[in-house]
Design an enzyme around this catalytic site. Structure first.
Site, PDB file in Angstrom:
ATOM      1  N   PRO A 144       0.988  19.366   2.877  1.00 42.60           N
ATOM      2  CA  PRO A 144       2.297  18.871   2.584  1.00 42.60           C
ATOM      3  C   PRO A 144       2.388  19.027   0.933  1.00 42.60           C
ATOM      4  O   PRO A 144       1.584  18.755   0.336  1.00 42.60           O
ATOM      5  CB  PRO A 144       2.418  17.649   2.776  1.00 42.60           C
ATOM      6  CG  PRO A 144       0.906  17.237   3.692  1.00 42.60           C
ATOM      7  CD  PRO A 144       0.262  18.182   3.459  1.00 42.60           C
ATOM      8  N   GLU A 145       3.781  19.323   0.566  1.00 36.03           N
ATOM      9  CA  GLU A 145       3.932  19.641  -0.841  1.00 36.03           C
ATOM     10  C   GLU A 145       4.701  18.225  -1.364  1.00 36.03           C
ATOM     11  O   GLU A 145       4.828  17.411  -0.778  1.00 36.03           O
ATOM     12  CB  GLU A 145       4.842  20.721  -1.181  1.00 36.03           C
ATOM     13  CG  GLU A 145       4.126  22.104  -0.424  1.00 36.03           C
ATOM     14  CD  GLU A 145       4.377  23.061  -1.361  1.00 36.03           C
ATOM     15  OE1 GLU A 145       4.729  23.393  -2.387  1.00 36.03           O
ATOM     16  OE2 GLU A 145       4.207  24.378  -0.595  1.00 36.03           O
TER      17      GLU A 145
ATOM     18  N   LYS B  42       1.222  14.817  -5.036  1.00 34.66           N
ATOM     19  CA  LYS B  42       1.006  14.722  -3.482  1.00 34.66           C
ATOM     20  C   LYS B  42       0.376  13.345  -3.175  1.00 34.66           C
ATOM     21  O   LYS B  42      -0.299  13.234  -1.898  1.00 34.66           O
ATOM     22  CB  LYS B  42       0.138  15.666  -3.203  1.00 34.66           C
ATOM     23  CG  LYS B  42       1.015  17.174  -3.628  1.00 34.66           C
ATOM     24  CD  LYS B  42       0.167  18.459  -3.172  1.00 34.66           C
ATOM     25  CE  LYS B  42       0.392  19.435  -3.863  1.00 34.66           C
ATOM     26  NZ  LYS B  42      -0.678  20.495  -3.745  1.00 34.66           N
TER      27      LYS B  42
ATOM     28  N   ASN C 219       1.307  25.075  -2.127  1.00 31.46           N
ATOM     29  CA  ASN C 219       1.187  26.594  -2.162  1.00 31.46           C
ATOM     30  C   ASN C 219       2.426  27.513  -1.661  1.00 31.46           C
ATOM     31  O   ASN C 219       2.571  28.782  -2.122  1.00 31.46           O
ATOM     32  CB  ASN C 219       0.164  26.710  -1.041  1.00 31.46           C
ATOM     33  CG  ASN C 219      -0.597  28.068  -1.097  1.00 31.46           C
ATOM     34  OD1 ASN C 219      -0.926  28.648  -2.283  1.00 31.46           O
ATOM     35  ND2 ASN C 219      -0.774  28.968   0.067  1.00 31.46           N
TER      36      ASN C 219
ATOM     37  N   ARG D   2      -6.315  30.509  -1.656  1.00 35.45           N
ATOM     38  CA  ARG D   2      -4.956  30.239  -1.038  1.00 35.45           C
ATOM     39  C   ARG D   2      -4.367  31.499  -1.146  1.00 35.45           C
ATOM     40  O   ARG D   2      -4.502  32.312  -2.052  1.00 35.45           O
ATOM     41  CB  ARG D   2      -4.306  29.341  -1.958  1.00 35.45           C
ATOM     42  CG  ARG D   2      -5.124  27.973  -2.233  1.00 35.45           C
ATOM     43  CD  ARG D   2      -5.323  27.444  -0.958  1.00 35.45           C
ATOM     44  NE  ARG D   2      -4.368  27.057  -0.391  1.00 35.45           N
ATOM     45  CZ  ARG D   2      -3.642  25.852  -0.465  1.00 35.45           C
ATOM     46  NH1 ARG D   2      -3.903  24.888  -1.480  1.00 35.45           N
ATOM     47  NH2 ARG D   2      -2.417  25.440   0.463  1.00 35.45           N
TER      48      ARG D   2
END
Ligand SMILES: [Zn+2]
Length: 291
Positions: free
Chosen positions: A2-3, A55, A174, A269
């Protein structure tokens, strides 16, 4: 993962439901939290406020106790009316806070710890977080300065790796990383030392614009950065809402070139970009050229 905008929405929903209410029940599957509960009972404390910081999600309880959680890849907070059936198995529950009308349940959170107002200042990550893009007093100018001074200290770090570094700016994850680099016209694999001041400004500006647009009340979970497409169907797939993320091999929405993807950084990533809209810049800029 989750961002920051997802955590922000979770914190806001939790605040609206349980903020200001006394805790009528506490459950945990984590030994460390259970021990704190034995020593200094959670029951009867008031939930003073719920906040996101980057976050991280922080639940402040009366009596100077802060429940700190991080979702990493798999965790999530759910909110249920008392008596409502949970949508995840009980075995996945890590923490549950009950109030008279609600149950706030954290499932599969890999990090859940109690802190006090003084011990949280020594938290290895939270204490070092850069400016939070979603916080009211976020200053774009300060964020640009922070990004550029980081670039001066660690000149060879790649731009998209820097965007994920929560010590510089907190909140981006990401998906936004690739989307922001695309709209700023910056190749994500460039070294941060090659960033001009104007590029750093565009990066910060789009980061804030996208994050804010995605925390508007009532927005679902999917991130939207691309809205040029006519919404002909009611449901939009994630890739239809984004410029480059998960679109490798597809046509760039701006120029028609083929979107690329490569793994990046020590955590490998996925990073997506358009080679045409985000040209490669090799050389190091001199300070006087940063304008
Ligand atoms: Zn393009």
């Amino acid at each position: 993962m989750p961002e920051g905008d997802t955590i922000y929405r979770s914190a806001r929903a939790l605040q609206q439901a349980i903020g200001g209410h006394p805790i009528t029940g506490f459950e945990t599957g984590l030994a460390k939290l259970a021990r704190v509960n034995d020593d200094t009972p959670i029951l009867g404390r008031k939930i003073e406020r719920v906040e996101s910081r980057g976050k991280w999600l922080l639940i402040y309880l009366s009596g100077d106790l802060i429940l700190v959680t991080h979702m990493l890849m798999s965790g999530s907070w759910h909110l249920y009316r008392t008596g409502e059936r949970w949508r995840m198995p009980r075995s996945s529950m890590r923490v549950a806070l009950h109030t008279a009308n609600w149950q706030a349940v954290a499932f599969n959170v890999p990090i859940a710890e109690f802190y006090t107002s003084s011990s949280i200042k020594k938290h290895p990550q939270i204490a070092q977080l850069g400016p939070d893009i979603l916080v009211g007093d976020f200053s774009q100018d300060q964020a640009v300065e922070r990004l550029l001074s980081f670039a001066a200290q660690s000149p060879d770090i790649e731009v998209a790796v820097a965007l994920l570094d929560q010590r510089i700016l907190s909140g981006l994850g990401n998906v936004y990383k690739s989307e922001v680099a695309f709209t700023a016209g910056v190749h994500p694999f460039r070294a941060v030392k090659t960033l001009t001041h104007a590029e750093a400004q565009r990066i910060v500006d789009f980061a804030q614009r996208y994050m804010k647009a995605n925390v508007v009340d009532g927005k679902g979970d999917g991130i939207v950065t691309y809205t040029g497409n006519r919404r002909t169907t009611h449901t939009m797939h994630q890739e239809e809402r984004l410029w480059v993320y998960r679109r490798s091999g597809k046509e760039c929405r701006r120029c028609g070139s083929t979107i690329q993807m490569r793994k990046q950084g020590s955590q490998a990533r996925s990073t997506y970009w358009c080679p045409q809209c985000q040209p490669w810049v090799e050389s190091q800029l001199m300070p006087q050229d940063r304008n």
